[in-house]
Design a protein around this motif. Structure first.
Motif, short mmCIF file in Angstrom:
data_model
loop_
_atom_site.label_atom_id
_atom_site.label_comp_id
_atom_site.label_asym_id
_atom_site.label_seq_id
_atom_site.Cartn_x
_atom_site.Cartn_y
_atom_site.Cartn_z
N ILE A 5 24.97 54.11 59.19
CA ILE A 5 23.91 53.15 59.52
C ILE A 5 23.33 52.59 58.23
O ILE A 5 22.89 53.35 57.36
N VAL A 6 23.32 51.26 58.11
CA VAL A 6 22.87 50.61 56.88
C VAL A 6 21.72 49.65 57.20
O VAL A 6 21.93 48.61 57.83
N PRO A 7 20.48 49.97 56.79
CA PRO A 7 19.39 49.01 56.98
C PRO A 7 19.53 47.85 55.99
O PRO A 7 19.83 48.07 54.81
N VAL A 8 19.33 46.63 56.47
CA VAL A 8 19.50 45.44 55.65
C VAL A 8 18.27 44.55 55.81
O VAL A 8 17.88 44.21 56.92
N LEU A 9 17.66 44.18 54.70
CA LEU A 9 16.55 43.23 54.74
C LEU A 9 17.12 41.82 54.78
O LEU A 9 17.89 41.42 53.90
N ALA A 21 26.72 30.75 56.30
CA ALA A 21 27.27 31.29 55.06
C ALA A 21 26.29 32.27 54.41
O ALA A 21 26.69 33.32 53.90
N ALA A 22 25.01 31.94 54.45
CA ALA A 22 23.99 32.83 53.86
C ALA A 22 23.93 34.16 54.62
O ALA A 22 23.83 35.23 54.01
N GLN A 23 24.00 34.08 55.94
CA GLN A 23 23.96 35.30 56.75
C GLN A 23 25.17 36.20 56.46
O GLN A 23 25.03 37.41 56.28
N VAL A 24 26.35 35.59 56.40
CA VAL A 24 27.56 36.37 56.18
C VAL A 24 27.55 37.03 54.80
O VAL A 24 27.95 38.19 54.64
N GLU A 25 27.09 36.31 53.78
CA GLU A 25 27.04 36.90 52.44
C GLU A 25 26.07 38.06 52.37
O GLU A 25 26.31 39.05 51.68
N MET A 61 25.51 40.14 54.77
CA MET A 61 26.26 41.27 55.36
C MET A 61 27.33 41.77 54.40
O MET A 61 27.49 42.99 54.21
N ARG A 62 28.08 40.84 53.80
CA ARG A 62 29.20 41.23 52.95
C ARG A 62 28.74 42.09 51.78
O ARG A 62 29.35 43.11 51.43
N TRP A 63 27.62 41.71 51.16
CA TRP A 63 27.14 42.46 50.01
C TRP A 63 26.46 43.76 50.40
O TRP A 63 26.49 44.73 49.63
N ALA A 64 25.90 43.81 51.59
CA ALA A 64 25.38 45.09 52.08
C ALA A 64 26.52 46.08 52.26
O ALA A 64 26.38 47.28 51.94
N LEU A 65 27.66 45.60 52.73
CA LEU A 65 28.84 46.47 52.87
C LEU A 65 29.40 46.88 51.52
O LEU A 65 29.75 48.05 51.30
N LYS A 66 29.47 45.91 50.59
CA LYS A 66 29.98 46.23 49.26
C LYS A 66 29.13 47.29 48.57
O LYS A 66 29.65 48.15 47.84
N LYS A 75 36.75 45.98 52.89
CA LYS A 75 37.56 45.37 53.94
C LYS A 75 37.09 45.85 55.31
O LYS A 75 36.90 47.04 55.53
N ILE A 76 36.85 44.88 56.21
CA ILE A 76 36.53 45.16 57.59
C ILE A 76 37.73 44.74 58.44
O ILE A 76 38.23 43.62 58.32
#
Length: 367
Positions: free
Chosen positions: A64-68, A82-86, A88-93, A99-100
């Motif tokens: 579980i990853v909390p993201v602001l 694009a802003a939303q996806v980035e 998410m992408r950097w929260a995963l990184k 890779k998802i």
């Protein structure tokens, strides 16, 4: 089976539909990353929601990853998307995920989100037939949808009122009056009695099995006894929080530490371990001994120590930073004082703020 799966959402608050979504992803992937997206405009923080989900999926193949995320929501805007996806992408990184392989959603944007991660989209109950619930529904009728929330969210959101006091100062009377007052609003409100009294009955019954003429004065208390009482008291309180949005508890584990001190002295700490697991409190109602006749029911022995015990409560509640109110006067006056503050807390509990752009999820009614 997919290696890494992604689930996103606000989980505001987490409910049975969210649990079903994550469980489905966990069954179809080696590991699931759940991004809990919260903004400054919302009443519950992302960290709170993430903690509740961690409790729900403790030990599972789920992170579980909390993201602001304070970015506006606008599905028609490529720039906002694009802003939303980035985000998410950097929260995963940040968690080492590069890779998802699969994106699990119940939302219409699922295909587009999966494409952004070069992953497959796995729709999960998009019609909400398995669990006809949404975060919007929970926020708009928290009490009516209480049992749809995951248990940890219920325990975290419940308004907790703890009634404490010295012997024969009206704690049980006030607790029972409060539950009766709120039972029409919350039919599932649970009794949280003073477990120490029932434990005393059990000890005396066991002693009388070998000494028929034994009385309560013959009981020998140990630190272990108070540890058992404190832990069981918290268990009863937690069960009540899962049952209804309001908990009225006749004493708690903190009070047990004072009763241990009363009976065994300052050097006994059997109940203190329960303090590390003490749930969040909203308010303590401390029943005053002044103006209340001492009733000796055969189990009490401390009329002369009531003032001292009342001061112990005042000192401990203050030192530990709890909100507490000394309730005085007639039973009617005490009830009025208590309901005034509880009503205000319930109103606060039912207030969920959101950003102006946040969409409401409206579910269709099954035919």
């Amino acid at each position: 089976m997919n290696t890494n799966a992604l689930v996103i959402g606000k989980f505001y608050p987490p409910h049975a539909g969210h649990r079903h979504l994550i469980e489905t992803a966990a069954a179809g992937a080696g590991h699931v990353y759940v991004l809990v997206q919260g903004s400054r405009f919302e009443t519950l923080t992302a960290a709170q929601r993430a903690d509740w989900l961690r409790e729900e999926f403790d030990g599972a193949n789920v992170t579980i990853v909390p993201v602001l995320n304070d970015c506006p929501e606008d599905y028609a805007s490529d720039e906002i998307w694009a802003a939303q996806v980035e985000n998410m992408r950097w929260a995963l990184k940040a968690h080492g995920v590069k890779k998802i392989d699969a994106v699990y959603t119940s939302e219409s944007y699922g295909d587009r989100l999966a494409q952004a991660f070069d992953a497959v989209h796995v729709p999960v109950d998009p019609a909400r037939e398995t669990h006809h619930i949404s975060g919007t529904m929970c926020r708009e009728d928290l009490s009516g949808n209480w049992c749809q929330l995951v248990p940890a969210a219920r325990r975290g959101l419940a308004v907790r009122v703890i009634v404490v006091g010295a012997e024969s100062t009206g704690t049980t009377t006030l607790s029972e009056d409060l539950r009766a007052h709120y039972r029409q609003q919350f039919p599932a409100i649970a009794d949280v009695p003073e477990y120490g009294r029932y434990y005393t009955y059990e000890l005396l019954e066991a002693l009388q099995g070998t000494h028929a003429d034994a009385t309560v004065e013959d009981l020998v208390w140990t630190a272990t006894d108070f540890g058992i009482i404190a832990n069981r008291q918290t268990e009863l309180e937690q069960a009540a929080a899962e049952a209804a949005p309001l908990v009225i508890a006749d004493t708690d584990a903190l009070a047990t530490t004072l009763w241990e001190r009363y009976y065994l002295g300052d050097g006994s700490y059997g109940s203190y371990g329960a303090q590390t697991h003490l749930p969040r409190r909203d308010v303590y109602l401390l029943t005053d001994h002044n103006g209340v006749d001492f009733e000796d029911d055969g189990w009490r022995e401390g009329e002369h120590r009531r003032p001292e015990m009342t001061d112990w409560f005042k000192e401990t509640l203050t030192d530990e930073g709890h909100s507490w109110i000394l309730v005085t006067g007639s039973p009617e006056r005490r009830l009025a004082t208590a309901t005034a503050v509880i009503d205000a807390m319930l109103n606060q509990q039912n207030t969920f703020t959101s950003a102006a752009w946040q969409n409401r999820t409206v579910l269709t009614v099954a035919a």
